[in-house]
Design a protein around this motif. Structure first.
Motif, PDB file in Angstrom:
ATOM      1  N   THR A 155     -62.410-117.503 -49.266  1.00 24.02           N
ATOM      2  CA  THR A 155     -62.048-118.707 -48.518  1.00 24.02           C
ATOM      3  C   THR A 155     -61.598-119.807 -49.463  1.00 24.02           C
ATOM      4  OG1 THR A 155     -63.598-118.231 -46.725  1.00 24.02           O
ATOM      5  CG2 THR A 155     -62.960-120.521 -47.002  1.00 24.02           C
ATOM      6  N   ILE A 156     -60.519-120.489 -49.082  1.00 22.77           N
ATOM      7  CA  ILE A 156     -60.093-121.694 -49.780  1.00 22.77           C
ATOM      8  C   ILE A 156     -60.008-122.830 -48.768  1.00 22.77           C
ATOM      9  CG2 ILE A 156     -58.823-120.385 -51.497  1.00 22.77           C
ATOM     10  CD1 ILE A 156     -56.222-121.308 -50.045  1.00 22.77           C
ATOM     11  N   LEU A 157     -59.981-124.055 -49.255  1.00 21.67           N
ATOM     12  CA  LEU A 157     -59.918-125.229 -48.389  1.00 21.67           C
ATOM     13  C   LEU A 157     -58.753-126.100 -48.819  1.00 21.67           C
ATOM     14  CD1 LEU A 157     -61.219-126.840 -46.092  1.00 21.67           C
ATOM     15  CD2 LEU A 157     -62.770-127.861 -47.758  1.00 21.67           C
ATOM     16  N   GLY A 158     -57.831-126.335 -47.905  1.00 19.88           N
ATOM     17  CA  GLY A 158     -56.664-127.133 -48.236  1.00 19.88           C
ATOM     18  C   GLY A 158     -56.951-128.618 -48.175  1.00 19.88           C
ATOM     19  N   PRO A 159     -56.122-129.444 -48.859  1.00 19.96           N
ATOM     20  CA  PRO A 159     -56.239-130.900 -48.738  1.00 19.96           C
ATOM     21  C   PRO A 159     -55.983-131.380 -47.315  1.00 19.96           C
ATOM     22  CG  PRO A 159     -54.855-130.286 -50.610  1.00 19.96           C
ATOM     23  CD  PRO A 159     -55.071-129.047 -49.811  1.00 19.96           C
ATOM     24  N   ASN A 160     -55.396-130.503 -46.487  1.00 21.15           N
ATOM     25  CA  ASN A 160     -55.115-130.817 -45.087  1.00 21.15           C
ATOM     26  C   ASN A 160     -56.315-130.611 -44.168  1.00 21.15           C
ATOM     27  OD1 ASN A 160     -55.216-128.044 -45.270  1.00 21.15           O
ATOM     28  ND2 ASN A 160     -53.172-127.662 -44.471  1.00 21.15           N
ATOM     29  N   GLY A 161     -57.474-130.268 -44.727  1.00 19.82           N
ATOM     30  CA  GLY A 161     -58.666-130.077 -43.903  1.00 19.82           C
ATOM     31  C   GLY A 161     -58.701-128.750 -43.172  1.00 19.82           C
ATOM     32  N   ILE A 162     -57.986-127.755 -43.692  1.00 20.84           N
ATOM     33  CA  ILE A 162     -57.957-126.427 -43.082  1.00 20.84           C
ATOM     34  C   ILE A 162     -58.527-125.408 -44.066  1.00 20.84           C
ATOM     35  CG2 ILE A 162     -56.490-124.610 -42.112  1.00 20.84           C
ATOM     36  CD1 ILE A 162     -54.512-126.743 -41.264  1.00 20.84           C
ATOM     37  N   ALA A 163     -59.443-124.558 -43.575  1.00 23.38           N
ATOM     38  CA  ALA A 163     -59.996-123.462 -44.364  1.00 23.38           C
ATOM     39  C   ALA A 163     -59.187-122.201 -44.075  1.00 23.38           C
ATOM     40  CB  ALA A 163     -61.468-123.245 -44.023  1.00 23.38           C
ATOM     41  N   TYR A 164     -58.808-121.501 -45.153  1.00 24.14           N
ATOM     42  CA  TYR A 164     -58.006-120.285 -45.022  1.00 24.14           C
ATOM     43  C   TYR A 164     -58.828-119.100 -45.520  1.00 24.14           C
ATOM     44  CZ  TYR A 164     -54.253-123.708 -44.546  1.00 24.14           C
ATOM     45  OH  TYR A 164     -53.471-124.770 -44.146  1.00 24.14           O
ATOM     46  N   VAL A 165     -58.983-118.107 -44.640  1.00 22.81           N
ATOM     47  CA  VAL A 165     -59.837-116.949 -44.926  1.00 22.81           C
ATOM     48  C   VAL A 165     -58.985-115.689 -44.934  1.00 22.81           C
ATOM     49  CG1 VAL A 165     -61.848-115.617 -44.186  1.00 22.81           C
ATOM     50  CG2 VAL A 165     -61.775-118.094 -43.788  1.00 22.81           C
ATOM     51  N   THR A 166     -59.140-114.855 -45.954  1.00 23.28           N
ATOM     52  CA  THR A 166     -58.489-113.545 -45.970  1.00 23.28           C
ATOM     53  C   THR A 166     -59.483-112.493 -45.517  1.00 23.28           C
ATOM     54  OG1 THR A 166     -58.992-113.409 -48.336  1.00 23.28           O
ATOM     55  CG2 THR A 166     -56.771-114.048 -47.727  1.00 23.28           C
ATOM     56  N   SER A 167     -58.991-111.521 -44.737  1.00 23.38           N
ATOM     57  CA  SER A 167     -59.863-110.473 -44.194  1.00 23.38           C
ATOM     58  C   SER A 167     -59.026-109.253 -43.853  1.00 23.38           C
ATOM     59  CB  SER A 167     -60.603-110.974 -42.946  1.00 23.38           C
ATOM     60  OG  SER A 167     -59.678-111.296 -41.912  1.00 23.38           O
ATOM     61  N   ASN A 168     -59.706-108.164 -43.515  1.00 22.10           N
ATOM     62  CA  ASN A 168     -59.040-106.924 -43.129  1.00 22.10           C
ATOM     63  C   ASN A 168     -59.578-106.411 -41.801  1.00 22.10           C
ATOM     64  OD1 ASN A 168     -57.370-106.577 -45.455  1.00 22.10           O
ATOM     65  ND2 ASN A 168     -59.127-105.810 -46.608  1.00 22.10           N
ATOM     66  N   VAL A 169     -58.717-105.702 -41.061  1.00 19.57           N
ATOM     67  CA  VAL A 169     -59.126-104.989 -39.858  1.00 19.57           C
ATOM     68  C   VAL A 169     -58.620-103.550 -39.987  1.00 19.57           C
ATOM     69  CG1 VAL A 169     -59.039-107.072 -38.442  1.00 19.57           C
ATOM     70  CG2 VAL A 169     -57.043-105.542 -38.523  1.00 19.57           C
ATOM     71  N   LEU A 170     -59.186-102.676 -39.169  1.00 21.64           N
ATOM     72  CA  LEU A 170     -58.713-101.295 -39.117  1.00 21.64           C
ATOM     73  C   LEU A 170     -57.709-101.164 -37.987  1.00 21.64           C
ATOM     74  CD1 LEU A 170     -61.822 -99.010 -39.767  1.00 21.64           C
ATOM     75  CD2 LEU A 170     -59.763 -99.241 -41.178  1.00 21.64           C
ATOM     76  N   ALA A 171     -56.502-100.722 -38.321  1.00 18.77           N
ATOM     77  CA  ALA A 171     -55.480-100.410 -37.327  1.00 18.77           C
ATOM     78  C   ALA A 171     -55.287 -98.905 -37.376  1.00 18.77           C
ATOM     79  CB  ALA A 171     -54.182-101.142 -37.651  1.00 18.77           C
ATOM     80  N   GLY A 172     -56.036 -98.195 -36.538  1.00 24.18           N
ATOM     81  CA  GLY A 172     -56.109 -96.750 -36.660  1.00 24.18           C
ATOM     82  C   GLY A 172     -56.920 -96.399 -37.887  1.00 24.18           C
ATOM     83  N   ASP A 173     -56.299 -95.680 -38.826  1.00 29.97           N
ATOM     84  CA  ASP A 173     -56.977 -95.338 -40.072  1.00 29.97           C
ATOM     85  C   ASP A 173     -56.502 -96.199 -41.240  1.00 29.97           C
ATOM     86  OD1 ASP A 173     -58.405 -93.301 -38.821  1.00 29.97           O
ATOM     87  OD2 ASP A 173     -56.793 -91.836 -39.172  1.00 29.97           O
ATOM     88  N   VAL A 174     -55.701 -97.215 -40.946  1.00 29.46           N
ATOM     89  CA  VAL A 174     -55.087 -98.021 -41.989  1.00 29.46           C
ATOM     90  C   VAL A 174     -55.653 -99.435 -41.962  1.00 29.46           C
ATOM     91  CG1 VAL A 174     -52.910 -98.952 -42.864  1.00 29.46           C
ATOM     92  CG2 VAL A 174     -52.963 -96.667 -41.826  1.00 29.46           C
ATOM     93  N   LYS A 175     -55.922 -99.965 -43.150  1.00 31.80           N
ATOM     94  CA  LYS A 175     -56.354-101.348 -43.252  1.00 31.80           C
ATOM     95  C   LYS A 175     -55.160-102.285 -43.133  1.00 31.80           C
ATOM     96  CE  LYS A 175     -60.570-101.353 -46.086  1.00 31.80           C
ATOM     97  NZ  LYS A 175     -61.151-101.878 -47.343  1.00 31.80           N
ATOM     98  N   GLU A 176     -55.345-103.356 -42.348  1.00 39.11           N
ATOM     99  CA  GLU A 176     -54.327-104.381 -42.200  1.00 39.11           C
ATOM    100  C   GLU A 176     -54.940-105.731 -42.544  1.00 39.11           C
ATOM    101  OE1 GLU A 176     -51.340-106.272 -38.765  1.00 39.11           O
ATOM    102  OE2 GLU A 176     -52.857-104.761 -38.244  1.00 39.11           O
TER     103      GLU A 176
END
Length: 501
Positions: A300-321
């Motif tokens: 997670t990072i936090l922008g000067p604009n007051g927005i937190a940005y989170v990177t994550s993954n989901v499973l789309a079938g057998d592939v990570k997205e």
């Protein structure tokens, strides 16, 4: 700094008076900094006196003073990964001014840190294959080794610079404060809480701000499952918090009495920095939306604009997205959520790209474990085409909307990371976290050992050959770039490379 008052007998307008006061204050602090021989930087990108009282102007002026150019992973307390300094692509093309290679069995995963005097601090995980211990080193800007501190255990995480000290946590869960000037120990305290046994070996990051340190410890020594706050002055534990899932490669931005971080599923937590009380827990997707989460080594990072940005993954079938998800720091509301296509396994960065606030991130499949049988017996080289393919790209997306600004498809890598062996194993992600300079250039390292600088100078959304520069370090990458005036420091898995304008 001492405050002072201005007495003016002329009938200035209030606006003129503010501007005059600001000008005198600026000259005063410029002279003070110049005579002290220190670099002075405003903490505010744009310090405008209009609409503020003289007391507010004086408060702003008090904040002008030495500030570390790159205090921790992603640079600052918000973990933005951005700098106002400009590093031209030619600086990367001409190669490093100097480098440090940490021996045949040394492992480096930490980001380089840069203080207000352009000194560089580097923590190594270990210095040898078996029973290794970590070392913190301080280098001058021209590569002289000023001091070393060798620990009693490995140092898995990225340290942080704060108020004249460098702080780190070792694998035994001991947090150490060293004097930045001398390398001498100030204090050493345990962060072990409840069932914790030590600190896990992933590349998480210490955070520091508002008198508080953020560390992480583990009950199973595979993944960290406690976030711990300590007093920066005394080292005493203030509170601990156990999230719903493990935290991995943790980034914990601090702002206005709060700290935010995400777990390995992309769930975002906001805690009171003083008490550790949970303010909200949201994600990884919209409230009520069910997603099939997959493990991510993002953050997670936090922008000067007051927005937190989170990177994550989901499973789309057998592939990570992969996904980047934007949450309002104030109330946790989801603002947008966009797919990165390939899996997202590192934290994003935020800065100005093409004149607009934008997010940059490298995405792709992580490299394989090194295979000693293939390497030693069959003599299989790095990146052999028959090994498993690792597609990857670097993305820049609009910070307000998530729409793509530009995308660069990196030539695919194959198999284990560049230079990986079982004798010197780093196990990096596909990319390290990036850094953005003041001209919108994105610097990022890849598992191939390439450090790339990318700048879509014509703004057409396509990266041409003259808009990218590369330098091959020969070793895969878990560390991140750090930017300072006229300097770019970078840590592949075997050492430190310093480029100078």
């Amino acid at each position: 700094f001492p405050s002072f008052k201005l007495q003016v007998n002329c009938a200035y307008t209030m606006d003129a008076f503010r501007k005059l006061a600001m000008g005198i204050l600026a000259v005063f602090f410029m002279c003070l900094c110049t005579t002290s021989g220190e670099i002075c930087i405003s903490e505010d990108y744009d310090l405008e006196p209009t609409g503020t009282s003289l007391l507010q102007v004086d408060a702003n002026a008090r904040r002008i003073g030495p500030k570390y150019f790159w205090a921790g992973k992603n640079g600052d307390e918000l973990k933005t990964g951005a700098s106002k300094e400009i590093i031209d692509l030619e600086t990367l093309k001409k190669g490093p001014a100097w480098s440090f290679i940490d021996g045949p069995h040394g492992v480096v995963r930490a980001a380089p840190l840069i203080d207000d005097k352009l000194n560089i601090y580097l923590a190594t995980v270990q210095d040898r294959q078996f029973f290794g211990v970590g070392t913190v080193r301080k280098f001058s800007s021209d590569g002289r080794n000023l001091w070393n501190y060798t620990d009693t255990s490995t140092i898995p995480e990225v340290p942080v610079l704060y108020e004249g000290a460098i702080y780190f946590t070792n694998a035994h869960g001991l947090v150490t404060a060293l004097d930045m000037e001398t390398g001498k120990q100030i204090w050493r305290k345990s962060a072990l809480v409840k069932q914790a046994r030590g600190s896990a070996p992933d590349t998480w990051s210490m955070s520091a701000g508002e008198g508080t340190l953020i560390s992480a410890v583990s009950s199973n020594m595979a993944f960290n499952d406690y976030v711990v706050a300590l007093d920066a002055v005394t080292g005493e534990v203030k509170w601990s918090f156990q999230p719903d899932d493990t935290v991995y490669n943790t980034l914990a931005p601090i702002k206005d009495g709060f700290v935010v971080f995400s777990d390995s599923t992309g769930r975002l937590y906001k805690l009171d920095l003083t008490s550790g009380q949970l303010i909200f827990k949201v994600g990884p997707a919209s409230r009520g939306e069910t997603v099939k989460t997959a493990f991510s080594t993002g953050g997670t990072i936090l922008g000067p604009n007051g927005i937190a940005y989170v990177t994550s993954n989901v499973l789309a079938g057998d592939v990570k997205e992969g996904f980047v998800t934007a949450f309002n720091f104030s109330d946790g509301n989801l603002l947008w959520r966009e797919s990165t296509g390939y899996e997202a396994n590192n934290g994003a960065v935020i800065g100005k790209i093409g004149g607009r606030p934008a997010i940059a991130i490298g995405v792709g499949t992580n490299p394989d474990m090194p295979n000693p049988a293939s390497q030693l017996i069959d003599k299989v080289p790095d990146n052999a085409s028959f090994l498993s393919e690792k597609k990857a790209r670097v993305l820049a997306v609009d910070a307000e909307t998530g729409m793509t600004v530009w995308s660069y498809e990196v030539p695919a890598w194959h198999g284990w990371g560049a230079g990986e062996t079982m004798e010197q194993i780093c196990l990096p992600d596909s990319f390290g976290n990036a850094a953005i300079d003041g001209d919108g250039t994105v610097f990022v390292g890849f598992q191939s050992g390439q450090l790339m600088g990318i700048n879509d100078k014509d703004g057409n959304g396509q990266i041409s050959t003259d808009e990218i520069a590369q330098f091959n370090t020969g070793r895969c990458v878990q560390g991140t770039p750090a930017i300072a005036p006229g300097m770019l420091a970078f840590t592949p898995c075997h050492g430190l490379f310093v480029f100078k304008a």
